[in-house]
Design a protein around this motif. Sequence first.
Motif, PDB file in Angstrom:
ATOM      1  N   ALA A 280       3.639   0.290   9.398  1.00  0.00           N
ATOM      2  CA  ALA A 280       4.531   1.435   9.200  1.00  0.00           C
ATOM      3  C   ALA A 280       4.165   2.194   7.933  1.00  0.00           C
ATOM      4  O   ALA A 280       3.673   1.616   6.965  1.00  0.00           O
TER       5      ALA A 280
ATOM      6  N   GLY B  27      -1.811  -5.831   5.999  1.00  0.00           N
ATOM      7  CA  GLY B  27      -1.275  -4.539   5.575  1.00  0.00           C
ATOM      8  C   GLY B  27      -2.253  -3.414   5.854  1.00  0.00           C
ATOM      9  O   GLY B  27      -3.409  -3.646   6.218  1.00  0.00           O
ATOM     10  N   PHE B  28      -1.784  -2.210   5.667  1.00  0.00           N
ATOM     11  CA  PHE B  28      -2.620  -1.023   5.817  1.00  0.00           C
ATOM     12  C   PHE B  28      -2.687  -0.301   4.478  1.00  0.00           C
ATOM     13  O   PHE B  28      -1.757  -0.381   3.680  1.00  0.00           O
ATOM     14  N   ALA B  29      -3.770   0.395   4.263  1.00  0.00           N
ATOM     15  CA  ALA B  29      -3.854   1.247   3.088  1.00  0.00           C
ATOM     16  C   ALA B  29      -4.427   2.582   3.533  1.00  0.00           C
ATOM     17  O   ALA B  29      -5.447   2.639   4.210  1.00  0.00           O
TER      18      ALA B  29
ATOM     19  N   SER C  89       1.960  -4.986   8.939  1.00  0.00           N
ATOM     20  CA  SER C  89       2.789  -3.921   8.376  1.00  0.00           C
ATOM     21  C   SER C  89       2.054  -2.595   8.556  1.00  0.00           C
ATOM     22  O   SER C  89       1.304  -2.165   7.690  1.00  0.00           O
TER      23      SER C  89
ATOM     24  N   VAL D  75       5.934   3.329   5.370  1.00  0.00           N
ATOM     25  CA  VAL D  75       7.269   3.179   4.789  1.00  0.00           C
ATOM     26  C   VAL D  75       7.401   4.145   3.608  1.00  0.00           C
ATOM     27  O   VAL D  75       6.490   4.230   2.777  1.00  0.00           O
ATOM     28  N   ALA D  76       8.512   4.853   3.548  1.00  0.00           N
ATOM     29  CA  ALA D  76       8.715   5.762   2.412  1.00  0.00           C
ATOM     30  C   ALA D  76       8.816   4.932   1.140  1.00  0.00           C
ATOM     31  O   ALA D  76       9.527   3.923   1.107  1.00  0.00           O
ATOM     32  N   ASP D  77       8.081   5.344   0.117  1.00  0.00           N
ATOM     33  CA  ASP D  77       8.103   4.577  -1.135  1.00  0.00           C
ATOM     34  C   ASP D  77       9.405   4.804  -1.897  1.00  0.00           C
ATOM     35  O   ASP D  77       9.838   3.955  -2.656  1.00  0.00           O
TER      36      ASP D  77
ATOM     37  N   ASN E 196      12.007   2.307  -2.964  1.00  0.00           N
ATOM     38  CA  ASN E 196      12.388   1.419  -1.852  1.00  0.00           C
ATOM     39  C   ASN E 196      11.777   0.043  -2.077  1.00  0.00           C
ATOM     40  O   ASN E 196      10.805  -0.104  -2.821  1.00  0.00           O
ATOM     41  N   LYS E 197      12.313  -0.933  -1.369  1.00  0.00           N
ATOM     42  CA  LYS E 197      11.699  -2.264  -1.421  1.00  0.00           C
ATOM     43  C   LYS E 197      10.317  -2.169  -0.762  1.00  0.00           C
ATOM     44  O   LYS E 197      10.179  -1.490   0.255  1.00  0.00           O
ATOM     45  N   ASP E 198       9.336  -2.840  -1.326  1.00  0.00           N
ATOM     46  CA  ASP E 198       8.024  -2.891  -0.688  1.00  0.00           C
ATOM     47  C   ASP E 198       8.039  -4.060   0.305  1.00  0.00           C
ATOM     48  O   ASP E 198       8.020  -5.229  -0.087  1.00  0.00           O
ATOM     49  N   ILE E 199       8.105  -3.703   1.591  1.00  0.00           N
ATOM     50  CA  ILE E 199       8.305  -4.724   2.636  1.00  0.00           C
ATOM     51  C   ILE E 199       7.110  -5.670   2.680  1.00  0.00           C
ATOM     52  O   ILE E 199       7.247  -6.895   2.662  1.00  0.00           O
ATOM     53  N   LEU E 200       5.908  -5.075   2.725  1.00  0.00           N
ATOM     54  CA  LEU E 200       4.690  -5.896   2.810  1.00  0.00           C
ATOM     55  C   LEU E 200       4.595  -6.841   1.612  1.00  0.00           C
ATOM     56  O   LEU E 200       4.315  -8.041   1.774  1.00  0.00           O
TER      57      LEU E 200
ATOM     58  N   LYS F  52      -4.350  -3.378  -3.487  1.00  0.00           N
ATOM     59  CA  LYS F  52      -3.182  -3.578  -2.611  1.00  0.00           C
ATOM     60  C   LYS F  52      -3.197  -4.965  -1.984  1.00  0.00           C
ATOM     61  O   LYS F  52      -2.174  -5.635  -1.915  1.00  0.00           O
TER      62      LYS F  52
ATOM     63  N   LYS G 107      -0.138  -7.370  -2.975  1.00  0.00           N
ATOM     64  CA  LYS G 107       0.833  -7.630  -1.900  1.00  0.00           C
ATOM     65  C   LYS G 107       0.599  -8.990  -1.245  1.00  0.00           C
ATOM     66  O   LYS G 107       1.246  -9.324  -0.267  1.00  0.00           O
TER      67      LYS G 107
HETATM   68  N1  CTP Z   1       4.485  -0.759   2.652  1.00  0.00           N
HETATM   69  C1  CTP Z   1       5.664  -1.459   2.835  1.00  0.00           C
HETATM   70  N2  CTP Z   1       6.797  -1.073   2.174  1.00  0.00           N
HETATM   71  C2  CTP Z   1       6.781  -0.028   1.328  1.00  0.00           C
HETATM   72  C3  CTP Z   1       5.590   0.693   1.144  1.00  0.00           C
HETATM   73  C4  CTP Z   1       4.450   0.302   1.818  1.00  0.00           C
HETATM   74  O1  CTP Z   1       5.692  -2.419   3.601  1.00  0.00           O
HETATM   75  N3  CTP Z   1       7.907   0.328   0.711  1.00  0.00           N
HETATM   76  C5  CTP Z   1       3.276  -1.235   3.339  1.00  0.00           C
HETATM   77  C6  CTP Z   1       2.739  -0.334   4.405  1.00  0.00           C
HETATM   78  O2  CTP Z   1       3.252  -0.663   5.675  1.00  0.00           O
HETATM   79  C7  CTP Z   1       1.246  -0.629   4.341  1.00  0.00           C
HETATM   80  C8  CTP Z   1       1.004  -0.968   2.895  1.00  0.00           C
HETATM   81  O3  CTP Z   1       2.284  -1.330   2.382  1.00  0.00           O
HETATM   82  O4  CTP Z   1       0.904  -1.769   5.095  1.00  0.00           O
HETATM   83  C9  CTP Z   1       0.358   0.092   2.057  1.00  0.00           C
HETATM   84  O5  CTP Z   1       1.179   1.139   1.840  1.00  0.00           O
HETATM   85  P1  CTP Z   1       0.826   2.404   0.872  1.00  0.00           P
HETATM   86  O6  CTP Z   1       1.961   3.343   0.974  1.00  0.00           O
HETATM   87  O7  CTP Z   1      -0.539   2.889   1.169  1.00  0.00           O
HETATM   88  O8  CTP Z   1       0.736   1.716  -0.506  1.00  0.00           O
HETATM   89  P2  CTP Z   1       1.716   1.671  -1.681  1.00  0.00           P
HETATM   90  O9  CTP Z   1       1.882   0.243  -2.041  1.00  0.00           O
HETATM   91  O10 CTP Z   1       2.941   2.424  -1.369  1.00  0.00           O
HETATM   92  O11 CTP Z   1       0.896   2.349  -2.827  1.00  0.00           O
HETATM   93  P3  CTP Z   1       0.567   3.902  -3.113  1.00  0.00           P
HETATM   94  O12 CTP Z   1       1.635   4.711  -2.452  1.00  0.00           O
HETATM   95  O13 CTP Z   1       0.581   3.933  -4.559  1.00  0.00           O
HETATM   96  O14 CTP Z   1      -0.783   4.124  -2.536  1.00  0.00           O
END
Ligand code: CTP
Length: 401
Positions: free
Chosen positions: A276, A324-326, A274, A278-280, A305-309, A339, A343
């Motif tokens: 991308a 995943g990425f952080a 994962s 992704v917009a939270d 949004n749904k958290d895909i990861l 994370k 996740k």
């Molecule tokens: N990700 C995802 N779906 C989302 C948000 C994030 O799949 N809606 C995945 C990204 O692709 C990435 C990882 O989750 O691999 C980390 O995303 P990040 O935005 O850094 O973490 P969040 O869980 O959104 O936490 P925060 O914004 O609080 O740091």
Amino acid sequence: MKLSGKKILLGITGSIAAYKTTYLVRDLIKAGAEVKIIASPSALEFVTPLTLSTLSKNPVLSEYANTSTGEWNNHVELGLWADLMLIAPATANTLAKMAHGICDNLLIATWLSARCPVWVAPAMDLDMFSHFTTQNNLNILKKNNITILEPDSGELASGLTGKGRMQETEDILNQIIDYFTKDKPLKGKTVLITAGPTYEKLDPVRFIGNFSSGKMGFALAEKAAELGAKVILISGPVNVMEKHSNINRINVVSADDMFYAVQEHFPQSNIFISAAAVADYKPENQANDKIKKSDDRLTLTLTKNKDILKHFGNNKSPNQVVVGFALETSNEQENALKKLLSKNADMIVLNSLNDKGAGFQSDTNKISILFKDGKTKQFPLKTKIEVANDILNEIITLIQK
Ligand code: CTP
């Protein structure tokens, strides 16, 4: 012998380069391969069946049936027999027929039945090659996992000079040998990768997005494909092109689109990365008409949004690997570890915006990888392609454990 026991189905179509293919047949046989040849009817105006059958030690097939013996040439059997199907030379006409499923000869019928990897070596005049129809057809083939052996530039049969010459047969032979002999640790694996930003629509002309370029996800896709994987790349809006023919790219716009695309492909995937951004959050309401400026302040309400990861990390089977990425700006290790756990990922690739040359837009990245067992590995600043290699090597170590 390097190609001992390998079964190569060689398609020859009507181009002057067909004479060069006779050398390829000889060299494939010398390297130990078993070669069966299907020539399109027009190919036989350039090379004789006798030459080809003598060199390949097999009868040359061209028609659906041998009218003198009443035997049928079973294209399904031929398609299933091969370890690799190569069409060399591939004319503009054959490429067009392949792209659109126009099945008017034994060669195309066999191709439609083939389950093995298929390569084409185009050969034609430079204007035919650069013509938008040929380029569109090649793109269709490439998107559908056909390997294109890009033609060389040089003197052409027409007397013109440009791109369109079939690759030299030694080069084709070397690629075939490489394909069968090189160590490809991800061969047989399907790798699902998300890349780029997502755009969350506000109204017909505006969106909420982020600065992700998609470069890291695309680098991972290229490397995974080079390592033998079949790659499904789900990309948000980016200006990057995939190159490797083993990459099947699916374009999406919003986080919801991305979620559903991942949902479709996750069950068949061995590895999910994962990458991308992704917009939270997304706007709670999408306006049907352009939002007009009126008040001095405009308040937007956003919903999560749904958290895909997280969703797929929590729904993976024991033999699926999820990465995943952080991207962090403070308490990097601690946040990344959180994370990883929340996740249910097997690995988290951490990049810090505090490191020069790391993160969005740049061609370089500096990462650490955190593992489930609490171990962390740190890497120096590298190009995103090198970083992709490091990440995939760690994944390979993990799946080989
Ligand atoms: N990700 C995802 N779906 C989302 C948000 C994030 O799949 N809606 C995945 C990204 O692709 C990435 C990882 O989750 O691999 C980390 O995303 P990040 O935005 O850094 O973490 P969040 O869980 O959104 O936490 P925060 O914004 O609080 O740091």
